[in-house]
Each structure stands twice: as C-alpha cells, then as structure tokens.
Scaffold this motif. Structure first.
Motif: not given
Length: 451
Positions: A37-39, A47-53, A144-147, A126-130
C-alpha cells in the motif's frame, strides 16, 4: 502486577511461545501487504500501478486482518485457559479480580510489544518478495521499488498491539469470571462456557459473511466480473472465522454425532477416551479446530472461486484478469501457510499442557501407542468438524459466485480442490498430533510428574 507479568514472561518462555509466534507471523503478514500500500501511494508510481498495488493491499490485507486478529485472540484465550488454576489460586491468596486482570493484560501487552518488534524484518522481507512476484507477473512496472515507512509500520504495529490489548481484556475477563472456587473447579474439569462478547463477535462475523454472499447474488453487476469476485471472495473468510468462534460448540456436536459410528468401528479404550476428551476438553481443542476450519473454509472457497473464474473467463490474456488470479492465489497461499502454522502451534501447545495427564495414564497402564492413538482419534474428530463446517463456510463464496457467473449452483465444481485441502488439513492436524504425543510421552512416566 506489572513486575509479576514481566517475571512470568521471563520464567515461563515456553508457555508464551505459541502466542508470541502467532503475533510475530501476524505482524509479518500485515506489514508485508501494508508495504505494498505504501509503495502504491508513492508519488513516482503510475496511476495504473497505484491501483493494482492499492487493490492488492486492500483486499488481501483486509482478509489478513480478520484471520490474524482472530488467531491472536484464540491463542491468547488458549493460554489463559491453560492457567485457570493458577489465576484461581492467586485469588484464593488474596488477589482481587482487578489485579489478576492487570496481570493478564500486562502479559499480553508485553508479549505483543516483543513479538511485533520481532515481526518487522520478516514482514519487510515478505513484502519485498510479494512485490518481486508482482513485477515478474507484469502487473506493475519493473522499476517500482519497495517502500516501508511510517504508514506501513505504524498501521501494522498498531493493529497488532490493539488486537492484543482487546484479546487480553477479553481473556482477563474470562479468567476472573465467577468465584475463585469456581475457577478451580473449571480448571480441573476443563469445562467452560462462551462469554457474551465472544458470542456477539461470532454473530457479527457470520452476519458479515451473509452480507457479502447476498451482495454477490443480488447487488453486484454480473457484467462487471471483478465486482462479483470482490463481493463473493471475502464471504467464505467471514463465514469461516465466524463459525470458528463457536469451535467448542461445533466440536461437541461433532463428537456426539460421530460417537455411534466410531464405537461400531472400534470399542477400544482409545476411541472411548478420544470421544470423551473431545467433549470434555472442547474449549482447549477448539483453539486447534479454529485455524483448521479457517484453512478449509477460506482456502476451499477461494480455490473454487478461481476455478469457476478460469472456466468462464473470456479474456485469458487480460492483464487485469492475471492480476486478479495472482491476487487470489496469494490469498490462498497466505491462508494455507498461516493457518497450517497456527494448527501446529496450537496442537503442540495443547499437547505440552497434557504431559501430566499422559504420565498419569501411563502409570495406570496405558502404553505410548495407546496414548498416541487416542490423541490421533481426537485429531480426526476435530478434522471431521473442520471439513463439515469449513465446507459449509466455503459455500458462502462458491454458491453466489457460481450463480452470478453461470446461473448454476455449483457449476464446474468437482471435488478435487476440496479433497486437496482436506489432505493438507489431514497431514497437518493428525500428523502434528501423533508426533507431538510421541514426543510428549518419551522417557519415563514419572519424569513429568516429578518435574
């Protein structure tokens, strides 16, 4: 009482390990999807990546909250019931209800603080792996980087601490219900009754499951397939958790129903003792039944949802369809792994609490094989309850989704997935019970008595 709570944690680490592990794993699961969610909310994400995540974090994270919070509350309640005699003795020595409640709550909070802190690093990994899996599936851009930051950390830790506090309050009330003499009698008999708050919570969860099932049938637009899926998917989760709240009652009902059949198949002492324990220890064994029921109900419902969706899909190359499919398989994987660990966790804790009982039975003439058979039969009774009521819970998702997609009640739904889930539940439940009993009965019978 705060100092006593800390001394209790230091001197009895094994007794608190099961609860600590459930809090740690719960923190890791929640934090993993909150980092998505934070990522997704970062400024440099499209916008498309934001909606997916955000969708993935909201759907999977929302289901995870229900399952994780329930599991933590169940483990805390099981731990308090195992110590009912200790709390009753404290009250006979002059401790007040308020003091005992502060002790239980202090232990729960201290344990939650330590376990949630320990769950941060696993949750981050786990978040990085997902996210890596999502990138490999082409659901989001490769850059897209993990945050992980204040939003994900604060939300995950806050949710787990709050659930631990609420569970501790409920467990503390249960530990001091009635007189001290009643507490001693209940601890020896291992009997108990469900509190009003627990009953109310279970009814609310069942109502939520029914609401999602009805929405999928009559409100969701059939021309918008993912709207139907978003309504039907959570239904089996809420139905499963709602039924699991009443696990002690369901276990007693199941034991009464299977008793005539079991006695016809075998009239030996293990069968007789297993059925008696399933009724007499229903509150303790209910803590083991709960995660198995959730595993069967939510896992089966989600798997059949994906089977029906794959059979009726008209856009196999749709990126959104691939995203939804991956999302649902992540849900199944999360439920399966978490529930399986909780089953092992609860079973080992429950068996460890019965070492004195096993020693007494061995001194009375029972063999290790007979004790292992008794506990394995108990696990089989528990498994029957999980398959029956978990299967019913899964229909809360399968039936409305099938009707919305195909106009049939169970279209294209063979028994394969259910049998697969049942096999996993069988191995985890009965296998853990048998191995745990063999381990608990190793060595001389007098050793647990004298220790």
């Amino acid at each position: 009482m705060t100092a006593l709570a800390w001394r209790s944690l230091r001197t009895r680490p094994a007794a608190f390990l099961a609860t600590a592990l459930s809090v740690l794993l719960g923190t890791a699961v929640l934090l993993a999807f909150l980092t998505l969610l934070e990522t997704g909310l970062a400024d440099d994400v499209s916008a498309i990546d934001r909606e997916t995540l955000v969708t993935m974090a909201g759907v999977v994270g929302g289901w995870a909250v229900v399952i994780v919070v329930f599991s933590v509350a169940s483990m805390l309640g099981l731990g308090v019931r195992r110590r009912a005699e200790e709390f009753a003795l404290l009250r006979t020595l002059g401790s007040t209800r308020a003091q005992v409640r502060r002790l239980v709550l202090g232990e729960a909070v201290a344990l939650a603080v330590l376990a949630t802190a320990a769950g941060v690093v696993p949750g981050w990994l786990l978040g990085r792996g997902v996210l890596a899996l999502v990138r490999e599936a082409g659901m989001v851009a490769p850059d897209v980087g993990h945050r992980i930051g204040a939003l994900s950390l604060g939300s995950a830790l806050g949710a787990m601490l709050l659930s631990a506090v609420l569970a501790g309050l409920l467990a503390a009330r249960a530990a001091t219900r009635g007189s001290a003499q009643d507490g001693l009698t209940a601890s020896r008999g291992r009997r108990g009754r469900m509190g009003r708050w627990r009953i109310a919570g279970g009814l609310v969860l069942l109502a939520a499951g029914a609401n999602y099932s009805v929405l999928a049938l009559v409100v969701a637009d059939p021309d918008q397939p993912y709207e139907v899926m978003s309504m039907a998917g959570p239904a089996s989760v809420f139905w499963s958790v709602g039924l699991a709240v009443f696990a002690p009652v369901l276990l007693r009902v199941t034991a009464a129903v299977v008793a005539p059949v079991a006695r016809r198949l075998s009239s030996g002492a293990p069968v007789h003792l297993a059925l008696a324990h399933a009724r007499r220890r229903s509150h303790d064994l209910g803590g083991v039944l709960s995660p198995v029921l959730v595993l069967v109900g939510a896992g089966t419902g989600t798997l059949y949802l994906m089977q029906i969706e794959n059979l009726t899909a008209t856009r196999p190359d749709d990126v959104e369809a691939d995203a939804i499919e991956l999302l649902n398989y992540l849900v199944v994987g999360m439920i399966t792994v978490f529930a399986a660990i909780m089953v092992v966790n609860g079973t080992v804790a429950a068996i460890a609490d019965r070492r004195r009982e096993f020693a007494q039975q061995r001194l009375a003439g029972a063999t290790r094989s007979e004790l292992t058979a008794t506990v394995s039969i108990e696990a089989l009774v528990l498994l029957v309850a999980a398959l029956v009521f978990g299967g019913l819970a899964s229909l809360g998702t399968v039936v409305p989704f099938s009707v919305a997609k195909t106009d049939g009640w169970l279209s294209g739904s063979g028994p394969g997935w259910f049998l697969g889930v049942a096999a996993v539940a069988l191995v985890v439940t009965v296998g853990t019970a048998a191995l745990g009993t063999r381990r608990a009965t190793a060595g001389p019978a007098l050793r647990p008595q004298l220790g």
